[in-house]
Design an enzyme around this catalytic site. Sequence first.
Site, short mmCIF file in Angstrom:
data_model
loop_
_atom_site.label_atom_id
_atom_site.label_comp_id
_atom_site.label_asym_id
_atom_site.label_seq_id
_atom_site.Cartn_x
_atom_site.Cartn_y
_atom_site.Cartn_z
N PRO A 97 0.83 -1.21 0.00
CA PRO A 97 0.00 0.00 0.00
C PRO A 97 0.86 1.26 0.00
O PRO A 97 1.82 1.36 0.75
CB PRO A 97 -0.79 -0.10 1.31
N GLU A 98 0.54 2.18 -0.87
CA GLU A 98 1.22 3.48 -0.87
C GLU A 98 0.30 4.52 -0.22
O GLU A 98 -0.80 4.20 0.22
CB GLU A 98 1.59 3.87 -2.31
#
Length: 283
Positions: A2-3
């Site tokens: 996840p960014e």
Amino acid sequence: MPELPEVETVRRGLAPVMEGEVMAQVAVNRPDLRWPFPERMAERLAGQKVLRLRRRSKYILADLGSGETLLVHLGMSGRILISGDPLGRFVHDHPAPEKHDHVVFDMANGARITFNDPRRFGAMDLMETARAEEHPLLAKLGPEPLGNQFGESVLVAALRDRNTPIKSALLDQKIVAGLGNIYVCEALFRTGISPRRKARQISAARAATLVPAIREVLTQAIAAGGSSLKDFRQADGELGYFQHSFDVYGREGEPCRTPGCTATVARIVQSGRSSFYCPACQR
Ligand SMILES: [Zn+2]
């Protein structure tokens, strides 16, 4: 992994069922994730009201009525699911427990928030809210890319003496917090700057264009995540994963999207990570 936009989407999905609400009960099903959980975590969380749910870089921070803050990091494979949501935005039935459901928060309002993380690179910690910024994971972070502390003069000054490729400089969390591989590639494409160019060789005027480009790629991805939240009534209540199209990331060998450009997107490896860029448009 996840960014920032995915983490922000998770935060926005959690806020309606957590903010201003009380954690009735918390089940901690193992002693650790990436690191051991804080001592007596379940007891310290139970009965606490969540005053505010915020994000710093890729960390979700829940400020509690007790004066403590819960830090949540999704790591590589962490997933958050909501079930039994009283607002009706998510599925109502709690799913059967799964193998990697490591922490389960039962809110007094009936919502259940499940943290599932097969690879256990995620993390949770508790700290005094007043001293949250001194936490080892947060203390060295640079400005938030969407916040007021980040701007053209700040970025230009940070890049001026950097002898590393611009790609590596933008991944340095002390220069700007929360930017990951995908969105650095996209921002560099939008500014026409090659990921290989040394940071200090980029003129101030060109470097300054990175600020609106970074903000734009993140804001557009967060918007895509926001619209994904609306589709959760039929879905399984998992937060933070959504379809989003990229201009260069993951498009090696495909045509460049710049009008009139006949080149194809190239991939190189820098510091062990893939950089996608157009060798014709990006200099
Ligand atoms: Zn091109």
